[in-house]
Design a protein around this motif. Structure first.
Motif, mmCIF file in Angstrom:
data_model
loop_
_atom_site.group_PDB
_atom_site.id
_atom_site.type_symbol
_atom_site.label_atom_id
_atom_site.label_comp_id
_atom_site.label_asym_id
_atom_site.label_seq_id
_atom_site.Cartn_x
_atom_site.Cartn_y
_atom_site.Cartn_z
ATOM 1 N N UNK A 1 3.755 -0.399 12.093
ATOM 2 C CA UNK A 1 2.881 0.578 12.728
ATOM 3 C C UNK A 1 3.347 1.982 12.396
ATOM 4 N N UNK A 2 2.465 2.933 12.566
ATOM 5 C CA UNK A 2 2.830 4.329 12.348
ATOM 6 C C UNK A 2 2.398 5.152 13.552
ATOM 7 N N UNK A 3 3.158 6.198 13.827
ATOM 8 C CA UNK A 3 2.795 7.202 14.824
ATOM 9 C C UNK A 3 3.037 8.554 14.174
ATOM 10 N N UNK A 4 2.188 9.509 14.481
ATOM 11 C CA UNK A 4 2.243 10.807 13.825
ATOM 12 C C UNK A 4 2.494 11.897 14.856
ATOM 13 N N UNK A 5 3.507 12.710 14.598
ATOM 14 C CA UNK A 5 3.781 13.864 15.453
ATOM 15 C C UNK A 5 3.181 15.086 14.761
ATOM 16 N N UNK A 6 2.198 15.691 15.409
ATOM 17 C CA UNK A 6 1.553 16.889 14.876
ATOM 18 C C UNK A 6 1.858 18.027 15.839
ATOM 19 N N UNK A 7 2.439 19.108 15.310
ATOM 20 C CA UNK A 7 2.792 20.272 16.119
ATOM 21 C C UNK A 7 2.100 21.491 15.519
ATOM 22 N N UNK A 8 1.422 22.270 16.369
ATOM 23 C CA UNK A 8 0.767 23.473 15.851
ATOM 24 C C UNK A 8 1.736 24.655 15.874
ATOM 25 N N UNK B 1 -1.829 7.118 16.075
ATOM 26 C CA UNK B 1 -1.167 6.102 15.269
ATOM 27 C C UNK B 1 -1.806 4.755 15.450
ATOM 28 N N UNK B 2 -1.197 3.766 14.818
ATOM 29 C CA UNK B 2 -1.697 2.406 14.895
ATOM 30 C C UNK B 2 -1.131 1.569 13.772
ATOM 31 N N UNK B 3 -1.828 0.510 13.447
ATOM 32 C CA UNK B 3 -1.383 -0.431 12.427
ATOM 33 C C UNK B 3 -2.157 -0.171 11.141
ATOM 34 N N UNK B 4 -1.453 0.057 10.035
ATOM 35 C CA UNK B 4 -2.143 0.281 8.759
ATOM 36 C C UNK B 4 -2.953 -0.939 8.335
ATOM 37 N N UNK B 5 -4.018 -0.680 7.572
ATOM 38 C CA UNK B 5 -4.789 -1.766 6.957
ATOM 39 C C UNK B 5 -3.907 -2.426 5.893
ATOM 40 N N UNK B 6 -4.158 -3.698 5.577
ATOM 41 C CA UNK B 6 -3.293 -4.406 4.618
ATOM 42 C C UNK B 6 -3.119 -3.694 3.273
ATOM 43 N N UNK C 1 6.388 14.172 6.753
ATOM 44 C CA UNK C 1 7.835 13.983 6.680
ATOM 45 C C UNK C 1 8.179 12.797 7.564
ATOM 46 N N UNK C 2 8.888 11.832 7.023
ATOM 47 C CA UNK C 2 9.312 10.688 7.826
ATOM 48 C C UNK C 2 10.419 11.130 8.767
ATOM 49 N N UNK C 3 10.211 10.920 10.050
ATOM 50 C CA UNK C 3 11.192 11.336 11.055
ATOM 51 C C UNK C 3 12.221 10.245 11.289
ATOM 52 N N UNK C 4 11.777 9.026 11.480
ATOM 53 C CA UNK C 4 12.698 7.939 11.778
ATOM 54 C C UNK C 4 12.013 6.612 11.558
ATOM 55 N N UNK C 5 12.795 5.577 11.535
ATOM 56 C CA UNK C 5 12.307 4.216 11.390
ATOM 57 C C UNK C 5 12.841 3.423 12.565
ATOM 58 N N UNK C 6 11.951 2.767 13.291
ATOM 59 C CA UNK C 6 12.348 1.992 14.468
ATOM 60 C C UNK C 6 12.011 0.536 14.240
ATOM 61 N N UNK C 7 12.845 -0.333 14.735
ATOM 62 C CA UNK C 7 12.581 -1.764 14.649
ATOM 63 C C UNK C 7 13.237 -2.449 15.839
ATOM 64 N N UNK C 8 12.819 -3.650 16.073
ATOM 65 C CA UNK C 8 13.435 -4.372 17.165
ATOM 66 C C UNK C 8 12.649 -5.584 17.572
#
Length: 71
Positions: free
Chosen positions: A9-16, A35-40, A64-71
């Motif tokens: 999944x992806x989440x996007x941080x947008x700051x003005x 954000x959400x789940x990318x299409x295949x 810019x990739x901020x971080x990668x989370x898993x678990x």
């Protein structure tokens, strides 16, 4: 051989320029980042751009990739 199953999944941080964050209201979880789940067939970057466009109508050029989370 076993295969693990996972969901990307992806989440996007947008700051003005005022330091305000873009949030969207989701009926099931409340306020959240776009954000959400990318299409295949979609890259994570293209999915991030699509999610922001769907919420705001804005095109995102630079990511810019901020971080990668898993678990």
């Amino acid at each position: 051989m076993s295969h693990s199953s996972y969901t990307v999944g992806v989440a996007v941080i947008v700051v003005n320029d005022k330091g305000q964050y873009l949030l969207q209201e989701d009926p099931s979880i409340g306020w959240c980042l776009p954000g959400g789940i990318p299409k295949p067939s979609e890259t994570k970057e293209d999915a991030a751009r699509r999610f922001v466009f769907e919420v705001t109508g804005m095109d995102v050029n630079t990511l810019h990739m901020l971080d990668l989370f898993y678990g």
